[in-house]
Write an enzyme that holds these catalytic residues in place. Structure first.
Site, short mmCIF file in Angstrom:
data_model
loop_
_atom_site.label_atom_id
_atom_site.label_comp_id
_atom_site.label_asym_id
_atom_site.label_seq_id
_atom_site.Cartn_x
_atom_site.Cartn_y
_atom_site.Cartn_z
N GLU A 127 5.48 4.92 -17.86
CA GLU A 127 5.66 6.22 -17.23
C GLU A 127 6.83 6.99 -17.82
OE1 GLU A 127 4.76 3.52 -15.67
OE2 GLU A 127 2.93 4.10 -14.63
N HIS A 154 0.99 1.95 -2.87
CA HIS A 154 -0.08 2.86 -3.28
C HIS A 154 -0.34 3.94 -2.24
CE1 HIS A 154 -0.85 -0.88 -5.57
NE2 HIS A 154 -1.37 -0.10 -6.49
#
Ligand SMILES: Cc1ncc(C[n+]2csc(CCOP(=O)(O)OP(=O)(O)O)c2C)c(N)n1
Ligand SMILES: Cc1ncc(C[n+]2csc(CCOP(=O)(O)OP(=O)(O)O)c2C)c(N)n1
Ligand SMILES: [Mg+2]
Ligand SMILES: [Mg+2]
Lengths: 339, 319, 339, 319
Positions: free
Chosen positions: C75, C142
């Site tokens: 990322e 999540h």
């Protein structure tokens, strides 16, 4: 109750020398390491060099390379490693060289350290010390006050002491905590504040705000370096017969809503002064807390004083304009007092 | 050190247990009986069991999302894992965590987080604690091929190397990171080659050969125990299921999967065992029955367990 | 004015098929890529696979590997690379697989992307798409709603559309922006909302809140998935003759304070409903904004409704207790209406 | 490709300019005439000039805190750099940034940030843009030995390798990261050895030899231009001043500094030039005078420039 009165009241014998805010932190580290062999320090240049600000000075000589660890340059790596050591029963104290660099270890803090206990019940006794704050002409990458991000992160405790006494006592408490604590040391205060500290080790509990100055007309709520500007403004206004109460938040998480709200219920008016930037930050939470809990007591709008939503500029005129100043605080209090 | 007969059978048992557990999990998922996601490690049994079985009491492992099977030789109870999948209060996170994002510190299993491979530095830190106290303990961290691309992987290996920590970094290279094949993840053939860049030993093993994995891990663990520092092991294998339960897994050529099916680590190990004079079909039956019962008990346990009480939602953020 | 009325008023011809929130985002990406060859997508599994949620489905086939780039799992690396490409004149759209993983690229966002323009004046036309939000039994890693952290970071724009129409139009605007935009897509809405969208490309400007429902007694301010719960509560209360105005914030930064405050000045009462956790978050800013600017108009305390300060639990009863529910919102509005 | 006489003199000029600029900066700092910090690269002139001079118009560099000198051959004006140090509105950040946290995109110089080495991925992204548009341009990113320990370093090298991007990663190994010596930063002798772990070429050069650095960079840049992808260069040198202006620099043995003083890159290059038939002392004098005037003009310019107006503090956060 003044700070000195407070200590006297606690029956504490004082050191003959004055200690700076920086000395106070050094003392807390030394004490904690003497008392508990599980405590160790890790960070960049904390060893032989004694830290970029010299906060860990002398500790390498006293405790050796095993307990004062010069890490490679990897915030995520050494914060993650500290979490692992904490889970295995040590009590790491991490130094991030400037609070600005804590962003490089962000994920380890918010997704690892902060979320373990809720899921497993295992303690994560970890302290991350981060020298924060502006005022030193250090520009956008060495002046940040990132406490708002962390205060918004469940699972962390977030601390921002304003005095040498608190710095030493709260760091001590932080090291005794079983939870991850982000300990913001205001670097502008490092060598600017001095006071005589107790000889004996002591703790200042986390999660307790403190009324630093009593007053009846307006409550000013602040912490860190801004607290001192708030006090200065309050003292100046005494001459104009405006009686200002000043509350030092001290711990952002857990927030001592009771003390803040209690003071505002008394005065009916609140000014919040933060160094964290204006929007979506600490000032917003303090304002929202009061507006929720003291709505019926408010005799005027809560006033937020905080830097604008910009990076922190370097050049003196810009940095001075960026930071809340005593005149700004004074003007806001005065205006609110007359509301 | 050749494994004893008992050790050989133990590893066999854990491989069967892992396989059977996952098969049941998959069925429950398809039936909509568990609320969360599943990440299956089918085909990687040898990598998990061969490595985790090389550890001793007191050692710790740090698994990632797919590595549930590595927890089995460490004593993690399948009942408890199953309860986690059901979101029941009897699971190790009391319903707070999903899928195999779990662990049990009392058994030396770090709780799994999703961010890959965040527990690489954490495992190095555990090793730091062991070294700090002069304990004879080792940490072993798992991750996949994809996770090696992340910065934390690098920071952990370098930090552990510099500090000479007793940690083993174990990479399960199953050819894909979700849908991303090795060639979009790295430009090298063997991840183990990265070890040289940290000044530590690196070794590639056949991840479908439980004994090869076991031997390589024993050697790395021994290195760690004898203060020769960290090492890197890459186990080459293949994920035989999609990334997660919902993944149609259509980005992998069927032919490739068929090829790998032939290399199934359990069949392969059974062939090896069958070649040993003491092994016979009865032993296999006994184990199969035992495993079947354990899985059944796990499902019964999980289903009978209560869901958490909503009022608990805010408790336990802090110690 | 209902959403359909709004579109009709704008004289837009509609597609015959309904689009989900997810389709809408896909359409915006496709259009932007057709219109401007500088637009490209980078992220994990966005190519052949079409993204973990299939938001980029079909784009790889249409635009090829050059413009739909499957990145290695890094990322920080691919967000940093996107910043570099943006500085060199491309217009990257980054997909973070789940908003939770944005924390792994945190430093590149807050210290690099966000701080360039203020120092150099160079545009950083970068969009980071992040599927956020809970309700899908996806647990602590999540389900996060990290918008509060980013809204607190000067230099970023932060967007959180609540409808397919807005998702498409605001993503389009985000891609046309010269500034870094964090685009939070609420994944609970991906396949749950459907509406007929305009045939023609269109933009929904950033920085404009929208009154979704008019009313006189109480203003409810919300965004994202929670907006729909707020509307449901409002509709339910109509039967009890409580008239609720619902304002959709849509853009967190820049915040359209005027619209929010305007509504509260009219109703005199405000309830804020966020999915971002309670303390030091979006709800606090919305509350503080109103308390500052509409103090004299308030006929009752501003009420914050937001999840508790905990990680997001997985198990259905816990997740349901964690998230604000229609009953909670209804009860709060009702109580405030009677204040 | 041997450098021409003009190129040789250009490099000499930039080395002198860099040295002189820093000497003046140091004096200004000691006199308290500039409000911020200073990070001097004295002793590293050859690494900076040899590398940056190997680039063409259109190429970009990404410097870190100490790498101001690399901006000089790219056309960065010393007036503007000096104005930045004074916090004046005529500096490239108009007083917003401190020290050498600056750049100029119009000259292909990324603005420097402090977080190390965050511009490694950014430079890879610039290279991605070049490749995307089929441009004949290259990105070169600098960082120090310490910065190689960070995850972004790894992510950038791997990503650039996988995508075969036209970027050169240039590491200036000056033996220390602040007070931290190489042996506490890594367990390997040569950082260039890490290149193999990414499947790209890596090379170690003598960072005090401007021509060796220049040649190595030309080769790496050529690699990038001809679509053979990224490479890693490690220039070994020594920082001859403390980390920053306030650093007493007492963690480095005096003897070591004396040893390195003998290897001074400027003296060394002068010896080389003196050996060339066309070089004479007049040329040196001419350059020294030119440099002296430029520095003087820079200080005059900076001192005469206005400070920013406080009212500007909130402008320009967004475009
Ligand atoms: C930092 C981070 N980014 C993205 C994800 C989402 N994600 C989960 S698994 C996965 C692929 C992992 O591949 P690999 O490391 O090879 O492990 P495998 O799934 O093959 O076992 C991704 C991208 C994640 N978990 N962490
Ligand atoms: C991520 C990060 N952590 C910490 C720092 C503070 N810091 C500034 S320079 C420096 C040492 C850098 O060493 P090296 O990379 O070798 O470069 P050098 O200073 O030797 O040129 C440190 C720790 C930083 N800039 N960035
Ligand atoms: Mg994989
Ligand atoms: Mg260095």
């Amino acid at each position: 109750m003044s700070i000195t009165e407070q200590k006297a009241a606690a029956g504490m014998e004082l050191q003959s020398q004055e200690s700076t805010y920086l000395d106070a932190i050094n003392q807390a580290l030394r004490e904690a390491m003497e008392e508990d062999s599980r405590v160790f320090i890790i960070g960049e240049d904390v060893g032989v060099y004694g830290g970029a600000f010299k906060v860990t000075k002398g500790l390498f000589d006293k405790f050796g390379a095993k307990r004062v660890i010069d890490s490679p340059l990897c915030e995520s790596g050494f914060i993650g490693a500290a979490v692992g050591a904490a889970l295995m029963g040590l009590r790491p104290v991490v130094e991030v060289q400037y609070a600005d660099f804590i962003s490089c270890g962000w994920d380890q803090i918010v997704n690892v350290a902060a979320k373990i206990h809720y899921r497993t019940g295992d303690p994560v006794p970890l302290v991350i010390r981060a020298p924060s704050g502006a005022g030193l002409r250090a520009g956008p990458f060495h002046s940040q006050s990132p406490e708002g991000w962390f205060a918004h992160t469940p699972g962390l405790k977030v601390v921002a002491p304003a005095t040498p006494f608190d710095a030493r006592g709260m760091l001590k408490s932080a090291i005794l905590e079983e939870n991850p604590v982000i300990f913001f040391e205001h670097k502008y205060l490092y060598r600017r504040l001095k006071e005589r500290l107790p000889k004996e080790a002591y703790e200042v509990p986390l999660g307790k705000a403190l009324v630093r100055r009593e007053g009846n007309d307006v409550t000013v709520i602040s912490y860190g370096a801004m607290l001192h500007k708030a006090i200065e403004a309050a003292e100046g206004l005494a001459e104009k017969s405006i009686s200002v109460e000043v509350v030092d938040v001290r711990t952002l998480t857990p927030l001592d809503r009771e003390t803040l709200v209690g003071s505002v219920k008394k005065t009916g008016k609140a000014v919040v002064v933060c160094e964290d930037n204006f929007s979506y930050g600490v000032a917003a939470e303090l304002t929202a807390t009061i507006s929720e809990a003291a709505f019926e007591y408010l005799d005027g709008p809560i006033v937020r004083i905080a830097p604008p939503d910009t990076p922190i500029p370097f050049s003196p005129p810009l940095e001075d304009a960026y930071l809340p100043q005593v005149v700004d605080i004074t003007a806001a209090i005065e205006k609110l007092a007359r509301y | 050190m050749e494994p004893t007969k008992e050790q050989l059978m133990d590893m066999y048992y854990y491989m069967l247990l892992g396989r059977a557990f996952e098969e049941r999990l998959e069925a429950l998922y398809r039936q909509g009986r568990i609320p969360g996601a599943i990440y299956l490690g089918r085909g990687q049994e040898a990598s998990y069991i061969g490595s985790a079985y090389a550890l001793k009491t007191g050692d710790v492992i740090a698994p990632t999302h797919r590595d549930m099977m590595a927890m089995l030789p460490r004593g993690m109870d399948v009942k408890s894992i199953m309860a986690q999948h059901y979101g029941k209060v009897t699971g190790p996170t009391r319903g707070r965590g999903e899928a195999d994002y779990l662990g049990d510190l009392s058994k030396g299993i770090f709780t799994t987080v999703s961010m890959l491979p965040d527990f690489y530095p954490v495992a190095a830190g555990a090793a730091l604690a062991f070294k700090y106290r002069g304990e004879d303990r080792v940490a072993l961290a798992y991750c996949g091929d994809g996770a090696t691309s992340r910065g934390d992987w690098h920071e952990a290996l370098n930090l552990a190397a510099v500090m000479n920590l007793p940690v083993v970094f174990f990479v399960i290279n199953n050819k894909y990171a979700y849908s991303t094949p090795n060639e979009n993840e790295m430009k090298i053939a063997d991840i183990a080659d990265r070890a040289a860049g940290y000044g530590i030993p690196g070794r590639t093993v056949d991840g479908n050969d439980v004994l090869a994995v076991h031997e390589a891990t024993l050697a790395a663990v021994d290195n760690a125990r004898t203060e020769r520092g960290p090492s890197l092991i890459e186990a080459k294998t293949m994920r035989m299921r999609g990334h997660a339960g919902h993944d149609p897994y259509d980005y992998v050529p069927k032919a490739s999967l068929e090829e790998w099916e032939k290399k199934d680590p359990i069949k392969r190990y059974e062939e090896y065992l069958t070649g040993l004079d003491w092994f016979n079909d009865d032993e296999r039956e006994v184990l199969a029955t035992r495993v079947g019962n354990e899985i059944k008990d796990a499902v019964d346990f999980a289903e009978a367990s209560p869901l958490p009480d909503p009022s608990e939602v805010t408790t336990g953020v802090y110690h």
